[in-house]
Design a protein around this motif. Sequence first.
Motif, short mmCIF file in Angstrom:
data_model
loop_
_atom_site.label_atom_id
_atom_site.label_comp_id
_atom_site.label_asym_id
_atom_site.label_seq_id
_atom_site.Cartn_x
_atom_site.Cartn_y
_atom_site.Cartn_z
N GLU A 1 1.43 -0.98 -0.42
CA GLU A 1 0.01 -0.01 -0.23
C GLU A 1 1.20 1.09 0.26
OE1 GLU A 1 -4.12 0.27 -0.31
OE2 GLU A 1 -3.63 -2.14 -0.83
N LEU A 2 2.19 1.30 0.85
CA LEU A 2 2.99 2.34 0.58
C LEU A 2 3.00 2.30 -0.41
CD1 LEU A 2 4.34 2.45 4.33
CD2 LEU A 2 2.36 3.97 3.52
N ILE A 3 3.95 1.77 -1.29
CA ILE A 3 5.20 1.96 -2.26
C ILE A 3 4.02 2.07 -3.50
CG2 ILE A 3 6.76 0.36 -3.52
CD1 ILE A 3 7.56 1.18 -1.06
N SER A 4 3.01 2.19 -3.55
CA SER A 4 2.00 2.31 -4.64
C SER A 4 0.83 2.71 -3.80
CB SER A 4 1.21 1.13 -4.80
OG SER A 4 0.55 1.17 -4.05
N ALA A 5 1.32 3.83 -3.37
CA ALA A 5 0.63 5.10 -3.15
C ALA A 5 0.71 6.65 -3.37
CB ALA A 5 0.62 5.61 -1.40
N SER A 6 -0.04 7.44 -3.77
CA SER A 6 0.45 8.21 -5.21
C SER A 6 1.45 9.87 -3.73
CB SER A 6 -0.90 8.74 -5.65
OG SER A 6 -1.48 9.44 -3.89
N SER A 7 0.66 9.84 -2.99
CA SER A 7 1.61 10.56 -2.14
C SER A 7 3.47 10.05 -1.49
CB SER A 7 1.05 10.10 -0.58
OG SER A 7 2.00 11.19 0.49
N THR A 8 3.91 11.75 -1.68
CA THR A 8 5.35 11.33 -1.56
C THR A 8 5.84 10.55 -0.16
OG1 THR A 8 5.65 13.29 -3.39
CG2 THR A 8 7.97 12.49 -2.17
#
Length: 65
Positions: A29-36
């Motif tokens: 979830e974190l790796i594919s998130a849109s937030s830097t």
Amino acid sequence: MKTLVDWLAHRLWPFVVCLLLYVGFIGPELISASSTMAVLAGLLIPALLVAWGIVLLRRGFTHKE
């Protein structure tokens, strides 16, 4: 606080639980998130897990009964 960190650093089961949680749920979830910031956190957490694993391995190889 230091005793909690020391206790966690020398136990295998909390490391395994954190590793499984990261690989199974949190990491993808974190790796594919849109937030830097989320992506950076997704990359920082495995670095911390690697450091924790090194501490456990070092202790395992140098531990004397």
